[in-house]
Design an enzyme around this catalytic site. Structure first.
Site, PDB file in Angstrom:
ATOM      1  N   SER A 221       0.843  -1.194   0.000  1.00  0.00           N
ATOM      2  CA  SER A 221       0.000   0.000   0.000  1.00  0.00           C
ATOM      3  C   SER A 221       0.877   1.243   0.000  1.00  0.00           C
ATOM      4  O   SER A 221       2.019   1.205   0.470  1.00  0.00           O
ATOM      5  CB  SER A 221      -0.859  -0.050   1.263  1.00  0.00           C
ATOM      6  OG  SER A 221      -2.008   0.722   1.122  1.00  0.00           O
ATOM      7  N   GLY A 259      -3.190  -0.415  -3.657  1.00  0.00           N
ATOM      8  CA  GLY A 259      -1.875   0.030  -3.213  1.00  0.00           C
ATOM      9  C   GLY A 259      -1.377   1.325  -3.821  1.00  0.00           C
ATOM     10  O   GLY A 259      -0.249   1.746  -3.552  1.00  0.00           O
ATOM     11  N   PRO A 302      -8.357  -0.528  -5.490  1.00  0.00           N
ATOM     12  CA  PRO A 302      -7.853   0.633  -4.757  1.00  0.00           C
ATOM     13  C   PRO A 302      -8.783   1.042  -3.616  1.00  0.00           C
ATOM     14  O   PRO A 302     -10.003   0.912  -3.744  1.00  0.00           O
ATOM     15  CB  PRO A 302      -7.802   1.746  -5.822  1.00  0.00           C
ATOM     16  CG  PRO A 302      -8.722   1.306  -6.899  1.00  0.00           C
ATOM     17  CD  PRO A 302      -8.925  -0.179  -6.791  1.00  0.00           C
ATOM     18  N   GLY A 303      -8.219   1.463  -2.529  1.00  0.00           N
ATOM     19  CA  GLY A 303      -9.005   2.015  -1.425  1.00  0.00           C
ATOM     20  C   GLY A 303      -8.541   3.443  -1.195  1.00  0.00           C
ATOM     21  O   GLY A 303      -9.237   4.411  -1.483  1.00  0.00           O
ATOM     22  N   ARG A 304      -7.290   3.553  -0.748  1.00  0.00           N
ATOM     23  CA  ARG A 304      -6.718   4.857  -0.407  1.00  0.00           C
ATOM     24  C   ARG A 304      -6.828   5.873  -1.556  1.00  0.00           C
ATOM     25  O   ARG A 304      -7.186   7.025  -1.325  1.00  0.00           O
ATOM     26  CB  ARG A 304      -5.241   4.657  -0.051  1.00  0.00           C
ATOM     27  CG  ARG A 304      -4.557   5.900   0.471  1.00  0.00           C
ATOM     28  CD  ARG A 304      -3.034   5.723   0.500  1.00  0.00           C
ATOM     29  NE  ARG A 304      -2.588   4.452   0.990  1.00  0.00           N
ATOM     30  CZ  ARG A 304      -2.169   4.203   2.241  1.00  0.00           C
ATOM     31  NH1 ARG A 304      -2.152   5.170   3.121  1.00  0.00           N
ATOM     32  NH2 ARG A 304      -1.766   2.998   2.593  1.00  0.00           N
ATOM     33  N   ARG A 345      -2.029   6.838  12.040  1.00  0.00           N
ATOM     34  CA  ARG A 345      -1.025   6.625  10.998  1.00  0.00           C
ATOM     35  C   ARG A 345       0.338   7.290  11.296  1.00  0.00           C
ATOM     36  O   ARG A 345       1.371   6.665  11.071  1.00  0.00           O
ATOM     37  CB  ARG A 345      -1.565   7.053   9.634  1.00  0.00           C
ATOM     38  CG  ARG A 345      -2.825   6.261   9.222  1.00  0.00           C
ATOM     39  CD  ARG A 345      -3.190   6.423   7.764  1.00  0.00           C
ATOM     40  NE  ARG A 345      -2.224   5.807   6.890  1.00  0.00           N
ATOM     41  CZ  ARG A 345      -1.273   6.434   6.248  1.00  0.00           C
ATOM     42  NH1 ARG A 345      -1.190   7.737   6.334  1.00  0.00           N
ATOM     43  NH2 ARG A 345      -0.395   5.785   5.508  1.00  0.00           N
ATOM     44  N   TYR A 349       3.036   4.440  11.392  1.00  0.00           N
ATOM     45  CA  TYR A 349       3.882   4.328  10.192  1.00  0.00           C
ATOM     46  C   TYR A 349       4.827   5.509  10.001  1.00  0.00           C
ATOM     47  O   TYR A 349       5.487   5.598   8.967  1.00  0.00           O
ATOM     48  CB  TYR A 349       3.018   4.268   8.920  1.00  0.00           C
ATOM     49  CG  TYR A 349       1.854   3.329   8.961  1.00  0.00           C
ATOM     50  CD1 TYR A 349       2.040   1.945   9.072  1.00  0.00           C
ATOM     51  CD2 TYR A 349       0.548   3.810   8.859  1.00  0.00           C
ATOM     52  CE1 TYR A 349       0.958   1.089   9.092  1.00  0.00           C
ATOM     53  CE2 TYR A 349      -0.535   2.956   8.872  1.00  0.00           C
ATOM     54  CZ  TYR A 349      -0.324   1.602   8.996  1.00  0.00           C
ATOM     55  OH  TYR A 349      -1.399   0.753   9.010  1.00  0.00           O
ATOM     56  N   CYS A 376      -3.027  10.551  26.402  1.00  0.00           N
ATOM     57  CA  CYS A 376      -1.993  10.575  27.418  1.00  0.00           C
ATOM     58  C   CYS A 376      -0.753   9.832  26.949  1.00  0.00           C
ATOM     59  O   CYS A 376      -0.397   8.783  27.515  1.00  0.00           O
ATOM     60  CB  CYS A 376      -2.539   9.971  28.700  1.00  0.00           C
ATOM     61  SG  CYS A 376      -3.822  11.026  29.343  1.00  0.00           S
ATOM     62  N   GLU A 377      -0.163  10.312  25.893  1.00  0.00           N
ATOM     63  CA  GLU A 377       1.064   9.711  25.374  1.00  0.00           C
ATOM     64  C   GLU A 377       1.870  10.778  24.683  1.00  0.00           C
ATOM     65  O   GLU A 377       1.321  11.548  23.889  1.00  0.00           O
ATOM     66  CB  GLU A 377       0.727   8.660  24.300  1.00  0.00           C
ATOM     67  CG  GLU A 377       0.197   7.410  24.858  1.00  0.00           C
ATOM     68  CD  GLU A 377       0.569   6.194  24.017  1.00  0.00           C
ATOM     69  OE1 GLU A 377      -0.090   5.191  24.222  1.00  0.00           O
ATOM     70  OE2 GLU A 377       1.499   6.264  23.195  1.00  0.00           O
TER      71      GLU A 377
HETATM   72  N1  LLP Z   1      -6.557  -5.217  -1.548  1.00  0.00           N
HETATM   73  C1  LLP Z   1      -6.007  -5.873  -0.530  1.00  0.00           C
HETATM   74  C2  LLP Z   1      -5.984  -7.334  -0.553  1.00  0.00           C
HETATM   75  C3  LLP Z   1      -5.472  -5.180   0.548  1.00  0.00           C
HETATM   76  O1  LLP Z   1      -4.939  -5.849   1.565  1.00  0.00           O
HETATM   77  C4  LLP Z   1      -5.516  -3.766   0.554  1.00  0.00           C
HETATM   78  C5  LLP Z   1      -4.966  -3.005   1.675  1.00  0.00           C
HETATM   79  C6  LLP Z   1      -6.098  -3.109  -0.536  1.00  0.00           C
HETATM   80  C7  LLP Z   1      -6.606  -3.869  -1.573  1.00  0.00           C
HETATM   81  C8  LLP Z   1      -6.224  -1.602  -0.627  1.00  0.00           C
HETATM   82  O2  LLP Z   1      -5.000  -0.977  -0.572  1.00  0.00           O
HETATM   83  P1  LLP Z   1      -4.933   0.606  -0.853  1.00  0.00           P
HETATM   84  O3  LLP Z   1      -5.321   0.817  -2.295  1.00  0.00           O
HETATM   85  O4  LLP Z   1      -5.871   1.270   0.053  1.00  0.00           O
HETATM   86  O5  LLP Z   1      -3.521   0.961  -0.586  1.00  0.00           O
HETATM   87  N2  LLP Z   1      -3.462   0.845   7.271  1.00  0.00           N
HETATM   88  C9  LLP Z   1      -2.460   1.085   6.252  1.00  0.00           C
HETATM   89  C10 LLP Z   1      -2.811   0.471   4.938  1.00  0.00           C
HETATM   90  C11 LLP Z   1      -3.062  -1.015   5.017  1.00  0.00           C
HETATM   91  C12 LLP Z   1      -3.494  -1.575   3.719  1.00  0.00           C
HETATM   92  C13 LLP Z   1      -4.017  -2.947   3.903  1.00  0.00           C
HETATM   93  N3  LLP Z   1      -4.463  -3.554   2.714  1.00  0.00           N
HETATM   94  C14 LLP Z   1      -2.246   2.584   6.129  1.00  0.00           C
HETATM   95  O6  LLP Z   1      -2.901   3.332   6.817  1.00  0.00           O
HETATM   96  O7  LLP Z   1      -1.397   3.021   5.369  1.00  0.00           O
END
Ligand code: LLP
Length: 455
Positions: A221, A259, A302-304, A345, A349, A376-377
């Site tokens: 990602s 990702g 895609p998510g992000r 985040r 990260y 409290c950190e």
């Molecule tokens: N597909 C699969 C199988 C995944 O595991 C993920 C994300 C995605 C798609 C979507 O990835 P994206 O397009 O959003 O990058 N919490 C972390 C990110 C963890 C991502 C986990 N898997 C952060 O805040 O950066």
């Protein structure tokens, strides 16, 4: 035709009246930050609905242009609620869920089950049963244990379940270790290099309750280099070729995961669909041509890149203080009314963000500032170092853009903080799509129970 893509790094409809580099009176899609806070309290996630639609359509358009068609799955883990699932249904894209909880949101939104993909490296029997019973389109099998579990559940329910296998192509994506997922030493998927992928494929082919329709990989990602996606695509096509050679038929579907990286500050840039999808298509088409294989049906997740830029968090400043560092320099701490509970985040990260004054502009001198939360950190830092006008004071609003992905979805109740609401804004109107938790919600979990013997 070229793909139109929102060029704005942050939500497209972000406007600062009287803007200078430190901010101004912010409005998002015509809704003023001050009025939003007055109406809904603080902190709030403000989601620009038009921007969400625009970005979703841009990824779909890129797939259509490069492959003629292609399936877009939105990664629910980045942010999901019933309303957003309804938008995705309207947009006719698929949904990638990875837990029973995310699946429950999809079902509550009446999301078309055949357009749901079920991920996860440790799906429980209960989760798989719910998925198979409800007719979830594709289960992405992640391990041998799960393979047996899906076989058993599907055959008990007398169903043939469409599945993909998640493969690890051994690609070292250049991103934070915690979000890099396709090298060998990870918990996810079947390794191609070790031969596990082939064993899993062979096993699926002997099971009458499984319909192995394709293979999947997700290399990590927040990735900016196209090369990782290209290499993964090349390695997955090689698996499809080996399959064809062994079974004299073709596996028709190839899912390359998500990702795609986004910008969190103005100094960064995003990887755009118009840049990455044609590059992946070129590799896939040339590898397929070489091996005389039909180009598979491509999907991505895609998510992000969809929801990340759409959302801005608005905070109220509560306190400020100045400290003198060992080298004599001054640093000013600006504390806001949230912190690591709605944005983990930076702490997890080392992620960087930018912040802007959101209720007014200021021409005061800029001084080195650290934006911190109320937990409290000492590590409860949202922005470690940023220049902000020295007159920033209690009562001012601060906006942090690009918080739509993995902000609310990773929020916790640390220090018994109720999680913030999400407000969708469009054409000068606002509505709450996820309400703020309150103390009663938290107290509702407390149970007073007499001790009892377990049977
Ligand atoms: N597909 C699969 C199988 C995944 O595991 C993920 C994300 C995605 C798609 C979507 O990835 P994206 O397009 O959003 O990058 N919490 C972390 C990110 C963890 C991502 C986990 N898997 C952060 O805040 O950066």
């Amino acid at each position: 035709m070229t793909t139109s893509y929102p060029t704005s790094l942050f939500s497209s409809n972000l406007e600062f009246t009287g803007e200078n580099q430190y901010g101004g009176a912010l409005s998002i899609a015509g809704c003023s930050a001050e009025k939003l806070v007055k109406e809904y309290g603080s902190p709030i996630f403000v989601l620009d609905q038009d921007d969400f639609f625009l970005r979703t359509k841009a990824w779909q358009a890129a797939l259509n242009e490069s492959f003629g068609s292609g399936k877009l799955y939105y990664a629910a883990k980045s942010f999901i609620c019933v309303e957003v699932a309804k938008w995705l249904k309207e947009l006719k894209v698929g949904l990638d869920v990875c837990t029973g909880g995310e699946l429950a949101v999809a079902l509550a939104a009446d999301f078309p089950v055949s357009d749901i993909e079920f991920h996860g490296n440790n799906k429980s029997e209960a989760e798989i049963t719910t998925a198979v019973k409800n007719g979830v389109g594709t289960i992405v099998i992640d391990s041998f244990d799960e393979l047996s579990r899906v076989v058993k559940i599907a055959s008990d329910l007398r169903k043939v379940q469409k599945v993909y296998l998640r493969l690890t192509p051994g690609v070292d994506a250049h991103t934070h270790e915690f979000i890099s997922t396709a090298h060998e030493d990870v918990k996810f998927g079947f390794s191609i290099a070790s031969g596990d992928a082939q064993i899993a494929i062979d096993k699926c082919m002997t099971e009458t309750s499984l319909n192995l329709a394709g293979i999947h990989c997700h290399i990590g990602s927040q990735i900016f280099e196209v090369s990782g996606f290209e290499l993964a695509a090349q390695r997955l096509v090689a698996v499809l070729v080996a399959f064809r050679d062994k079974y004299s038929k073709e596996l028709a579907e190839l899912n390359l995961g998500g990702g795609y990286g986004i910008a969190y500050t103005k100094n960064e840039s995003a990887i755009s669909p118009a840049q990455v999808i044609p590059a992946i298509a070129k590799v896939i088409k040339s590898e397929c041509e070489k091996a005389k294989l039909s180009v598979p049906k491509i999907s991505i997740e895609p998510g992000r890149a969809i929801v990340g830029p759409t959302t801005t968090t608005i905070y109220v400043v509560g306190t400020t203080k100045s400290v003198t560092l060992e080298n004599g320099a001054k640093r000013r701490y600006v504390s806001v009314d949230g912190g690591m509970s709605e944005n983990i985040r930076p702490a997890l990260y080392g992620a960087t963000y930018s912040a802007f004054l959101a209720n007014r502009n200021s021409s005061a001198n800029a001084i080195s500032s650290r934006i911190v939360g109320k937990h409290c950190e000492s590590g409860d830092i949202l922005i470690s170092e940023i220049n902000m006008p020295e007159d920033v004071k209690a009562g001012d609003l601060l906006a942090i853009p690009a918080t739509g992905a993995y902000g609310r979805s990773m929020a916790s109740n640390y220090n018994h903080m109720p999680r913030p609401s999400v407000i969708a804004v469009i054409n000068g109107t606002a509505r709450e799509i996820l309400r703020r938790e309150n103390e009663d919600d938290l107290l509702n979990l407390d149970v007073i129970q007499a001790p009892r013997q377990l049977s």
